[in-house]
Design an enzyme around this catalytic site. Sequence first.
Site, short mmCIF file in Angstrom:
data_model
loop_
_atom_site.label_atom_id
_atom_site.label_comp_id
_atom_site.label_asym_id
_atom_site.label_seq_id
_atom_site.Cartn_x
_atom_site.Cartn_y
_atom_site.Cartn_z
N TYR A 134 0.82 -1.21 0.00
CA TYR A 134 0.00 0.00 0.00
C TYR A 134 0.85 1.26 0.00
O TYR A 134 2.06 1.21 0.19
CB TYR A 134 -0.97 -0.01 1.18
CG TYR A 134 -0.35 0.37 2.51
CD1 TYR A 134 0.47 -0.52 3.20
CD2 TYR A 134 -0.58 1.62 3.07
CE1 TYR A 134 1.05 -0.16 4.42
CE2 TYR A 134 -0.01 1.98 4.29
CZ TYR A 134 0.80 1.09 4.96
OH TYR A 134 1.37 1.44 6.15
N ARG B 54 -8.07 -20.18 -1.54
CA ARG B 54 -7.08 -19.94 -0.49
C ARG B 54 -6.05 -21.06 -0.37
O ARG B 54 -6.37 -22.19 -0.02
CB ARG B 54 -7.78 -19.76 0.85
CG ARG B 54 -6.80 -19.38 1.96
CD ARG B 54 -7.50 -19.23 3.31
NE ARG B 54 -6.52 -18.84 4.34
CZ ARG B 54 -5.68 -19.68 4.92
NH1 ARG B 54 -5.70 -20.98 4.61
NH2 ARG B 54 -4.82 -19.25 5.82
N HIS C 268 -1.56 -20.99 0.64
CA HIS C 268 -0.51 -20.01 0.96
C HIS C 268 0.35 -19.61 -0.24
O HIS C 268 0.60 -18.44 -0.46
CB HIS C 268 0.40 -20.55 2.08
CG HIS C 268 -0.23 -20.49 3.43
ND1 HIS C 268 -1.37 -21.19 3.74
CD2 HIS C 268 0.12 -19.83 4.56
CE1 HIS C 268 -1.70 -20.96 5.00
NE2 HIS C 268 -0.81 -20.14 5.52
N LYS D 213 6.39 -1.93 2.09
CA LYS D 213 5.17 -1.33 2.63
C LYS D 213 4.02 -2.31 2.46
O LYS D 213 3.15 -2.17 1.60
CB LYS D 213 4.88 0.04 1.98
CG LYS D 213 4.06 0.96 2.88
CD LYS D 213 4.24 2.40 2.51
CE LYS D 213 3.25 3.34 3.19
NZ LYS D 213 3.30 3.33 4.64
N GLU E 260 11.87 2.61 14.44
CA GLU E 260 10.97 3.64 13.90
C GLU E 260 9.66 3.61 14.67
O GLU E 260 9.46 2.75 15.52
CB GLU E 260 10.72 3.40 12.40
CG GLU E 260 10.04 2.07 12.11
CD GLU E 260 9.71 1.86 10.63
OE1 GLU E 260 9.67 2.83 9.87
OE2 GLU E 260 9.48 0.70 10.26
N LEU F 6 10.88 1.30 7.34
CA LEU F 6 10.39 1.78 6.05
C LEU F 6 11.20 3.01 5.64
O LEU F 6 11.42 3.91 6.46
CB LEU F 6 8.91 2.14 6.15
CG LEU F 6 8.29 2.54 4.82
CD1 LEU F 6 8.05 1.31 3.95
CD2 LEU F 6 7.00 3.31 4.99
#
Length: 285
Positions: free
Chosen positions: A32, A99, A101, A146, A178, A202
């Site tokens: 994202y 579904r 993995h 991210k 962070e 990040l």
Amino acid sequence: MNWTLINGEFVERSNAKVDIEDRGYQFGDGIYEVIRVYNGKMFTVKEHLERFFRSAESISMSLEFTIEQLATQLQELIVKSNLKLGIIYMQATRGVAPRTHAFPAQNVPSTLVAYTKELERPLQKLENGVQTILVEDIRWLRCDIKSLNLLGNVLAKQKASENGCYEAIQSRGQEVTEGSSSNIFIIKDGVIYTHASDNLILKGITKDVILNLCVDNGIQVEERTFTKEELAAADEVFLSSTTSEVMPVIVIDGNAVNNGEPGLVTRKLQALFEAEITRQCGTLK
Ligand code: DCS
């Protein structure tokens, strides 16, 4: 109208639906970005989109569009939504598949979702500073991606919230990494220190803007790990993110930083950062 961009199409918010077998929903298998919008213009858009594509590449996820196509669609979303001051939230997942993995055997297209939200600048907090707590960093070892997997960050932020704090500052043992959704900086004897952009944090876009501003304005800055002890002994502390900008930290675990007041170097960086916003997006109202 409240518009959402889904896989290249603009749909009204209430019609924006994703499948229950979307891998983002089931595994957090996606990435994202949050992009700031000032005066209807995206701030540091190129940097955000490049990081978005870099995150996708890091998890071997292919995107069916180019940076340029995405940028055009996001600009269209801003115009359609009549967004002046706010954010764009966007995510891409590894698509919809039964579904299991491992990646889907058949190449399924990724799911891209983007929408806008009106959001004021946190002016009061930027003026007065915020309180924080220290928490252990329990996240995985690829915090440079991210990723939609934010459980560690969610639990850290919840702890902060339960303690009446704005942010949780994470550390791995003695080493500060962070915030739960921000980068952390300390200032000691006029030098700024912040964790290097390796796999443990990040690589914040705001962090990089600040680093460049320091270099351009003769402010000494060093990307290196600092300890909880150094954090406690710092002259000034601030955090940075797309929505928090340059945010003074005035309390850590109940202890005042710089007597509970934002410091002079932090103030200088806030001014430089605002000037950079103005340069890219026009005068702030
Ligand atoms: N570190 C983490 C873990 C983050 O989630 C973020 C941003 C940052 C650092 C700062 O990065 P930027 O300067 O690029 O924003 N988190 C976004 C989020 O989830 N909401 O707002 C910003």
